[in-house]
Design a protein around this motif. Structure first.
Motif, PDB file in Angstrom:
ATOM      1  N   SER A  31      23.231  58.366 123.301  1.00  0.00           N
ATOM      2  CA  SER A  31      22.275  57.519 124.007  1.00  0.00           C
ATOM      3  C   SER A  31      22.225  56.137 123.374  1.00  0.00           C
ATOM      4  O   SER A  31      22.704  55.931 122.253  1.00  0.00           O
ATOM      5  N   ILE A  32      21.612  55.198 124.078  1.00  0.00           N
ATOM      6  CA  ILE A  32      21.486  53.847 123.538  1.00  0.00           C
ATOM      7  C   ILE A  32      20.631  53.856 122.273  1.00  0.00           C
ATOM      8  O   ILE A  32      20.879  53.082 121.339  1.00  0.00           O
ATOM      9  N   GLN A  33      19.662  54.761 122.200  1.00  0.00           N
ATOM     10  CA  GLN A  33      18.862  54.868 120.971  1.00  0.00           C
ATOM     11  C   GLN A  33      19.738  55.309 119.803  1.00  0.00           C
ATOM     12  O   GLN A  33      19.638  54.753 118.703  1.00  0.00           O
ATOM     13  N   ASP A  34      20.599  56.284 120.028  1.00  0.00           N
ATOM     14  CA  ASP A  34      21.506  56.729 118.965  1.00  0.00           C
ATOM     15  C   ASP A  34      22.397  55.581 118.505  1.00  0.00           C
ATOM     16  O   ASP A  34      22.622  55.384 117.297  1.00  0.00           O
ATOM     17  N   GLN A  35      22.910  54.802 119.446  1.00  0.00           N
ATOM     18  CA  GLN A  35      23.791  53.688 119.103  1.00  0.00           C
ATOM     19  C   GLN A  35      23.039  52.612 118.316  1.00  0.00           C
ATOM     20  O   GLN A  35      23.574  52.048 117.347  1.00  0.00           O
ATOM     21  N   GLU A  36      21.811  52.334 118.718  1.00  0.00           N
ATOM     22  CA  GLU A  36      21.031  51.320 117.997  1.00  0.00           C
ATOM     23  C   GLU A  36      20.694  51.790 116.585  1.00  0.00           C
ATOM     24  O   GLU A  36      20.688  50.989 115.638  1.00  0.00           O
ATOM     25  N   GLN A  37      20.425  53.060 116.434  1.00  0.00           N
ATOM     26  CA  GLN A  37      20.191  53.597 115.093  1.00  0.00           C
ATOM     27  C   GLN A  37      21.442  53.479 114.231  1.00  0.00           C
ATOM     28  O   GLN A  37      21.371  53.074 113.064  1.00  0.00           O
ATOM     29  N   TRP A  38      22.584  53.819 114.801  1.00  0.00           N
ATOM     30  CA  TRP A  38      23.848  53.680 114.081  1.00  0.00           C
ATOM     31  C   TRP A  38      24.125  52.220 113.726  1.00  0.00           C
ATOM     32  O   TRP A  38      24.572  51.914 112.615  1.00  0.00           O
ATOM     33  N   TYR A  39      23.866  51.337 114.680  1.00  0.00           N
ATOM     34  CA  TYR A  39      24.129  49.906 114.457  1.00  0.00           C
ATOM     35  C   TYR A  39      23.280  49.394 113.293  1.00  0.00           C
ATOM     36  O   TYR A  39      23.774  48.647 112.439  1.00  0.00           O
ATOM     37  N   TRP A  40      22.019  49.806 113.261  1.00  0.00           N
ATOM     38  CA  TRP A  40      21.173  49.382 112.147  1.00  0.00           C
ATOM     39  C   TRP A  40      21.681  49.957 110.834  1.00  0.00           C
ATOM     40  O   TRP A  40      21.723  49.243 109.817  1.00  0.00           O
ATOM     41  N   MET A  41      22.107  51.212 110.807  1.00  0.00           N
ATOM     42  CA  MET A  41      22.603  51.812 109.576  1.00  0.00           C
ATOM     43  C   MET A  41      23.889  51.150 109.101  1.00  0.00           C
ATOM     44  O   MET A  41      24.070  50.923 107.903  1.00  0.00           O
ATOM     45  N   VAL A  42      24.784  50.842 110.030  1.00  0.00           N
ATOM     46  CA  VAL A  42      26.028  50.158 109.648  1.00  0.00           C
ATOM     47  C   VAL A  42      25.712  48.792 109.055  1.00  0.00           C
ATOM     48  O   VAL A  42      26.249  48.399 108.006  1.00  0.00           O
ATOM     49  N   ASN A  43      24.839  48.046 109.727  1.00  0.00           N
ATOM     50  CA  ASN A  43      24.449  46.744 109.202  1.00  0.00           C
ATOM     51  C   ASN A  43      23.764  46.880 107.848  1.00  0.00           C
ATOM     52  O   ASN A  43      23.988  46.061 106.946  1.00  0.00           O
ATOM     53  N   ALA A  44      22.926  47.917 107.695  1.00  0.00           N
ATOM     54  CA  ALA A  44      22.243  48.121 106.420  1.00  0.00           C
ATOM     55  C   ALA A  44      23.247  48.347 105.295  1.00  0.00           C
ATOM     56  O   ALA A  44      23.071  47.829 104.178  1.00  0.00           O
ATOM     57  N   GLY A  45      24.300  49.103 105.571  1.00  0.00           N
ATOM     58  CA  GLY A  45      25.324  49.306 104.553  1.00  0.00           C
ATOM     59  C   GLY A  45      26.030  48.020 104.176  1.00  0.00           C
ATOM     60  O   GLY A  45      26.275  47.751 102.985  1.00  0.00           O
ATOM     61  N   MET A  46      26.349  47.205 105.163  1.00  0.00           N
ATOM     62  CA  MET A  46      27.010  45.926 104.891  1.00  0.00           C
ATOM     63  C   MET A  46      26.072  44.966 104.163  1.00  0.00           C
ATOM     64  O   MET A  46      26.491  44.239 103.252  1.00  0.00           O
ATOM     65  N   LEU A  47      24.796  44.966 104.551  1.00  0.00           N
ATOM     66  CA  LEU A  47      23.823  44.096 103.894  1.00  0.00           C
ATOM     67  C   LEU A  47      23.520  44.576 102.477  1.00  0.00           C
ATOM     68  O   LEU A  47      23.219  43.760 101.597  1.00  0.00           O
ATOM     69  N   MET A  48      23.612  45.888 102.240  1.00  0.00           N
ATOM     70  CA  MET A  48      23.433  46.387 100.875  1.00  0.00           C
ATOM     71  C   MET A  48      24.520  45.834  99.955  1.00  0.00           C
ATOM     72  O   MET A  48      24.249  45.467  98.796  1.00  0.00           O
ATOM     73  N   ALA A  49      25.750  45.747 100.462  1.00  0.00           N
ATOM     74  CA  ALA A  49      26.821  45.142  99.673  1.00  0.00           C
ATOM     75  C   ALA A  49      26.494  43.683  99.361  1.00  0.00           C
ATOM     76  O   ALA A  49      26.737  43.203  98.246  1.00  0.00           O
ATOM     77  N   CYS A  50      25.930  42.980 100.337  1.00  0.00           N
ATOM     78  CA  CYS A  50      25.523  41.590 100.110  1.00  0.00           C
ATOM     79  C   CYS A  50      24.446  41.519  99.032  1.00  0.00           C
ATOM     80  O   CYS A  50      24.475  40.628  98.170  1.00  0.00           O
ATOM     81  N   ALA A  51      23.486  42.449  99.068  1.00  0.00           N
ATOM     82  CA  ALA A  51      22.420  42.458  98.064  1.00  0.00           C
ATOM     83  C   ALA A  51      22.987  42.677  96.666  1.00  0.00           C
ATOM     84  O   ALA A  51      22.544  42.033  95.698  1.00  0.00           O
TER      85      ALA A  51
END
Length: 502
Positions: free
Chosen positions: A145-165
């Motif tokens: 579902s679109i909710q599942d995709q948005e949750q995944w998108y946030w998690m993927v971004n969170a992983g990339m942003l954690m590397a930035c942190a």
């Protein structure tokens, strides 16, 4: 009296055996260290185990980032998707999941090239941030579902942003060679953890922190390239070139500034020109949106607008905000050229970005991320840093409670307009307070925590310890030490200079 390093000894190597321990010079740091057993002892074997300051601080930063992810759990589990105000009452809002569909990533649209449905015709972010968002969408599963995709998108971004942190924490830790533990200011900053995944600002912050590290190592070209890339991700990093120009003017380091400027320009053009040539309207959306955007959250302009029967037009606010920023730039330039000792690069970098934040017509809560690394380098004093952070946390809660109030209908859950104005005032006063402390350090260098330890400008690279060649005002006369100040006397202008009390 400490011996002066020889001309053949680099500053970093001269200081390697004599790191500054915040618990010995900062009362708040010493008190806080009691939680882990107290200040480190004289006979501790520093640097002889796997637990180096860089690794410790990077792990602490990742741990705090993870706590920030946990704080977003109520939204991840439903508040982003159900109910208009629940994501605000839980203070866990993020742009990331909402823009996955709102900016066409869910439909496979190409940023800047493909027109979006709705009022926002193109992606309103700089190109490198758009690339970051697009890469994250490639890594997001397209099934479910679109909710599942948005949750995944946030998690993927969170992983990339954690590397930035982690990059930010490491770069700040290594910028001041003798003061690695100042990196804990960044790693433990509560506002940093709370706002890290609201938007994509950490990409630009990481590139800027890496640029500052490169400049501290005397690598002008690498600094310029990284700063140009940072500016391609967010506009604010370009502001650092202004203070650097003034400092290089005062020190006569024109070649290094020219190299940095050229590197920044080329890097920015390499990222932007391809999109400019083939999708100019989409590329320009960020700049036109910034110009046309009205007075918004977090600024003193909003307080004026909401308390006026005849608010200023957007064009008038743009004009006044620009004039205020130019006045601040003139003040920073005057400070750079007239201070008793040439200011440290990190000090002026903090002041110019803070001035932009204070005068701008909008202040999103994640903008605090721009200042955290610069504040840790400019004023590594736990008391002042924590006062400022407390103000930012108060604003973080204030804006979400205000939005909860405005979206909860007749229930009026949250903070009314007058209360939100107080939250804005707290944010403005906290930032202004830290600016005042940095300016005081510049005018009274002996009160600067970095210089009182015997350094000159460890983030200044080629500027560190350099004699002045162009000075205005009383700075050309011999410096006076601060009256009634008990502490080491700093012999300004010499690399690694120390006074008789050190």
């Amino acid at each position: 009296m400490c011996g002066m390093p020889s001309g053949k000894t680099t500053q970093a190597s001269a200081y390697e055996a004599d790191p500054v321990r915040p618990t010995e010079e900062d009362r708040v740091a010493a008190s806080g260290s009691e939680l882990i057993g107290g200040p480190i002892g004289r006979r501790a074997l520093l640097g002889r185990s796997w637990w180096t300051p860089v690794r410790v601080i990077a792990l602490v930063a990742i741990g705090m980032f993870a706590l920030g992810l946990v704080q977003k759990a109520p939204c991840y589990n439903g508040a982003w998707f159900f109910g208009a105000s629940s994501q605000y009452t839980h203070a866990c809002y993020s742009d990331i999941p909402h823009l996955y569909q709102g900016r066409g990533f869910a439909d496979g649209l190409v940023p800047y090239f493909d027109q979006l449905p709705g009022d926002m015709k193109y992606l309103e972010y700089p190109v490198l941030t758009g690339v970051f968002m697009e890469v994250a969408s490639w890594l997001t599963p397209g099934s479910g579902s679109i909710q599942d995709q948005e949750q995944w998108y946030w998690m993927v971004n969170a992983g990339m942003l954690m590397a930035c942190a982690a990059v930010i924490a490491v770069c700040v830790t290594r910028t001041h060679a003798r003061r690695p533990w100042d990196g804990l200011l960044v790693a433990l900053a509560p506002a940093f953890a709370l706002t890290a995944t609201i938007n994509w600002d950490l990409l630009a912050v990481a590139l800027t922190a890496a640029a500052m590290l490169m400049w501290s190592r005397g690598r002008s070209l690498a600094f310029g390239v990284l700063l140009g890339l940072a500016t391609a991700a967010k506009l604010y990093p370009v502001l650092l070139l202004g203070p650097l120009l003034m400092l290089c003017w005062r020190a006569g380091r024109w070649r290094h500034f020219g190299t940095a400027l050229a590197g920044a320009a080329v890097a920015w053009l390499v990222v932007n020109v391809p999109v400019m040539l083939f999708a100019f309207e989409g590329w320009s959306k960020f700049y036109t949106f910034s110009q046309e955007r009205g007075v918004d959250f977090g600024s003193f302009w909003l307080i004026l607008a909401q308390n006026s029967d005849d608010p200023l037009s957007t064009e008038t606010v743009n004009t006044f905000a620009t004039l205020l920023m130019l006045l601040c730039c003139a003040g920073v330039a005057a400070l750079a050229l007239t201070a008793p000792r040439r200011p440290r690069f990190a000090q002026l970098a903090f002041l110019i970005v803070a001035a932009f934040i204070l005068t701008n017509k909008v202040y999103s809560p994640q903008y605090v991320l721009w200042l955290v690394p610069l504040a840790a380098l400019a004023r590594p004093k736990w008391r002042d840093f924590l006062i400022w952070q407390a103000c930012e946390v108060a604003y973080f809660l204030g804006i979400w409670m205000y939005l909860a109030y405005t979206t909860s209908g007749d229930a009026h859950k949250g903070l009314p307009t007058d209360g939100y104005h107080w939250a804005i005032g707290v944010h403005l006063l906290g930032t202004f307070y830290l600016c005042v402390m940095v300016v005081r350090d510049i005018l009274m260098p002996e009160r600067d925590p970095v210089r009182s330890s015997g350094d000159d400008d460890p983030s200044g690279g080629v500027l560190d310890g350099t004699e002045d060649v162009f000075v205005l005002g009383p700075a050309a006369r011999p410096a006076r030490h601060v009256a009634h100040f008990e502490g080491p006397k700093v012999d300004w202008g010499r690399t690694g200079a120390t006074g008789s009390s050190l």
